[in-house]
Design a protein around this motif. Structure first.
Motif, PDB file in Angstrom:
ATOM      1  N   LEU A 196      64.375 105.610-171.888  1.00  0.00           N
ATOM      2  CA  LEU A 196      64.366 105.206-170.483  1.00  0.00           C
ATOM      3  C   LEU A 196      64.328 103.690-170.306  1.00  0.00           C
ATOM      4  N   ALA A 197      63.725 102.980-171.239  1.00  0.00           N
ATOM      5  CA  ALA A 197      63.600 101.529-171.112  1.00  0.00           C
ATOM      6  C   ALA A 197      64.867 100.783-171.514  1.00  0.00           C
ATOM      7  N   ARG A 201      59.737  97.981-167.764  1.00  0.00           N
ATOM      8  CA  ARG A 201      60.247  98.716-168.929  1.00  0.00           C
ATOM      9  C   ARG A 201      59.112  99.353-169.725  1.00  0.00           C
ATOM     10  N   ARG A 202      57.955  98.666-169.778  1.00  0.00           N
ATOM     11  CA  ARG A 202      56.787  99.283-170.439  1.00  0.00           C
ATOM     12  C   ARG A 202      56.328 100.519-169.681  1.00  0.00           C
ATOM     13  N   LEU A 203      56.385 100.452-168.370  1.00  0.00           N
ATOM     14  CA  LEU A 203      56.033 101.616-167.548  1.00  0.00           C
ATOM     15  C   LEU A 203      56.924 102.802-167.886  1.00  0.00           C
ATOM     16  N   SER A 211      65.149 103.896-157.189  1.00  0.00           N
ATOM     17  CA  SER A 211      63.750 103.944-156.746  1.00  0.00           C
ATOM     18  C   SER A 211      63.404 102.816-155.797  1.00  0.00           C
ATOM     19  N   GLU A 212      64.213 101.761-155.791  1.00  0.00           N
ATOM     20  CA  GLU A 212      63.959 100.562-154.997  1.00  0.00           C
ATOM     21  C   GLU A 212      62.634  99.907-155.383  1.00  0.00           C
ATOM     22  N   GLY A 213      62.221 100.122-156.638  1.00  0.00           N
ATOM     23  CA  GLY A 213      61.035  99.465-157.162  1.00  0.00           C
ATOM     24  C   GLY A 213      59.710 100.081-156.758  1.00  0.00           C
ATOM     25  N   VAL A 214      59.724 101.247-156.129  1.00  0.00           N
ATOM     26  CA  VAL A 214      58.489 101.904-155.670  1.00  0.00           C
ATOM     27  C   VAL A 214      58.003 102.866-156.755  1.00  0.00           C
ATOM     28  N   LEU A 215      56.749 102.736-157.143  1.00  0.00           N
ATOM     29  CA  LEU A 215      56.220 103.500-158.263  1.00  0.00           C
ATOM     30  C   LEU A 215      56.401 105.004-158.100  1.00  0.00           C
ATOM     31  N   TRP A 256      47.870 110.153-164.822  1.00  0.00           N
ATOM     32  CA  TRP A 256      47.463 108.762-164.721  1.00  0.00           C
ATOM     33  C   TRP A 256      48.267 107.926-165.702  1.00  0.00           C
ATOM     34  N   ILE A 257      48.849 106.833-165.207  1.00  0.00           N
ATOM     35  CA  ILE A 257      49.574 105.889-166.046  1.00  0.00           C
ATOM     36  C   ILE A 257      48.858 104.549-165.935  1.00  0.00           C
ATOM     37  N   GLY A 258      48.263 104.105-167.018  1.00  0.00           N
ATOM     38  CA  GLY A 258      47.412 102.913-166.979  1.00  0.00           C
ATOM     39  C   GLY A 258      48.184 101.624-167.119  1.00  0.00           C
ATOM     40  N   TYR A 259      49.042 101.310-166.148  1.00  0.00           N
ATOM     41  CA  TYR A 259      49.794 100.057-166.197  1.00  0.00           C
ATOM     42  C   TYR A 259      48.883  98.886-165.796  1.00  0.00           C
ATOM     43  N   ALA A 260      49.336  97.672-166.051  1.00  0.00           N
ATOM     44  CA  ALA A 260      48.472  96.495-165.936  1.00  0.00           C
ATOM     45  C   ALA A 260      47.906  96.300-164.534  1.00  0.00           C
ATOM     46  N   ARG A 261      48.739  96.457-163.506  1.00  0.00           N
ATOM     47  CA  ARG A 261      48.246  96.252-162.136  1.00  0.00           C
ATOM     48  C   ARG A 261      47.172  97.260-161.777  1.00  0.00           C
TER      49      ARG A 261
END
Length: 300
Positions: free
Chosen positions: A240-241, A222-224, A253-257, A34-39
């Motif tokens: 990585l950031a 970048r935070r992700l 990745s074309e922006g896909v998580l 689990w990665i608790g990003y803002a969205r």
């Protein structure tokens, strides 16, 4: 590499893993996390808010919608785990409690399979061959007796794989079930799920869309990457950031998580097995990742 026992670039929960052997670390890298990003946190809060509503004639519903492989299912699974069922042995009346019930819309969407999926989630697989009316009656009765307070329907876009008549009947069943049990429904799917819901005026007014679009190459992205790096048991920092790696991962990745995570975890596993202990642009290339567009263009 000499082990220091101290890896300041890692999250405290991952530091102990960095001293494990290579096979153990590769297994940890490949495990879902689990990665608790803002969205994601905002989506969890919205679902929690809907769950808090008291029973009323017209319950609020949510539709978590976004591209495939963009984290929708992981969010609802996280929510379901935060509201675990209570076993029958632990209740005064000997009846299990299931506050959040999650099913998947069948690939062949009809009422028999839909209520069969609910019964299976309730542990009643043996009723799968009953007629629709019997399954519907038993499913609603069991959902009441187990105090189901929310139904999550993953892969809701599967509704569109049925005929026009099947689609209409399934959408009617969703509306009926929410009214009958007075519980919120949370649909999960691609943009096609939104199209299915909008084909029914009454459902369109009841389901609030909650979008999970693809990522932008911004500070949140970048935070992700920084969060993900801190959770992977590599013994050296990768950065990585930093612009070069961040741009490369984003383009591939074309922006896909899910694709972002796949690129990073593949490269991390390669970094462990090769002894590099840090992700580099060369290791990303060596990992063999193919972009979503590239996969669609592969000739067979």
């Amino acid at each position: 590499m000499e082990l220091s026992g101290d890896y300041p670039h890692l999250h405290p929960s991952a530091r102990a893993w960095a001293d494990e052997d290579a096979p153990s670390r590769v297994r940890r890298i490949r495990t879902d996390r689990w990665i608790g990003y803002a969205r994601a946190q905002a989506a969890l809060a919205a679902i929690e808010d809907v769950l808090s509503f008291p029973k009323r004639t017209r319950m609020p519903n949510l539709l978590l919608v976004g591209p495939t492989n963009n984290g929708k299912t992981m969010i609802v699974e996280k929510f379901r785990r935060s509201h675990p069922p209570l076993a029958a042995a632990d209740t005064e009346d000997g009846m299990a409690r299931i506050p959040v019930l999650k099913i998947q819309m069948p690939a062949g969407p009809d009422e028999l399979r839909f209520f069969g999926a609910i019964l299976e989630a309730l542990g009643m697989n043996q009723w799968s061959r009953e007629r629709v009316a019997a399954q519907q009656s038993l499913a609603t009765r069991l959902m009441r007796s187990t105090d189901v307070r929310m139904l999550i329907i993953d892969e809701l876009h599967n509704v569109l794989s049925g005929s026009a008549v099947q689609q209409r009947r399934m959408l009617n069943q969703l509306r009926w079930l929410g009214n009958e049990l007075q519980i919120p429904l949370v649909g999960v799917g691609t943009a096609e799920a939104l199209r299915a819901i909008r084909s029914d005026d009454q459902l369109a007014n009841r389901f609030e869309p909650l979008a999970l679009p693809v990522w932008n190459e911004d500070e949140a992205y970048r935070r992700l990457l920084s969060t993900l790096e801190a959770l992977l048991p590599l013994r050296a920092p990768s950065g990585l950031a930093q612009p070069a790696l961040a741009e490369k991962i984003f383009a591939m990745s074309e922006g896909v998580l899910g694709e972002i995570v796949s690129i990073v975890t593949r490269a991390a596993a390669t970094a462990v097995t090769s002894g590099a202990e840090a992700i580099t642009a060369k290791l990303i290339e060596k990992s063999g990742f193919i972009s979503p567009t590239g996969r669609r263009r592969v000739n067979v």
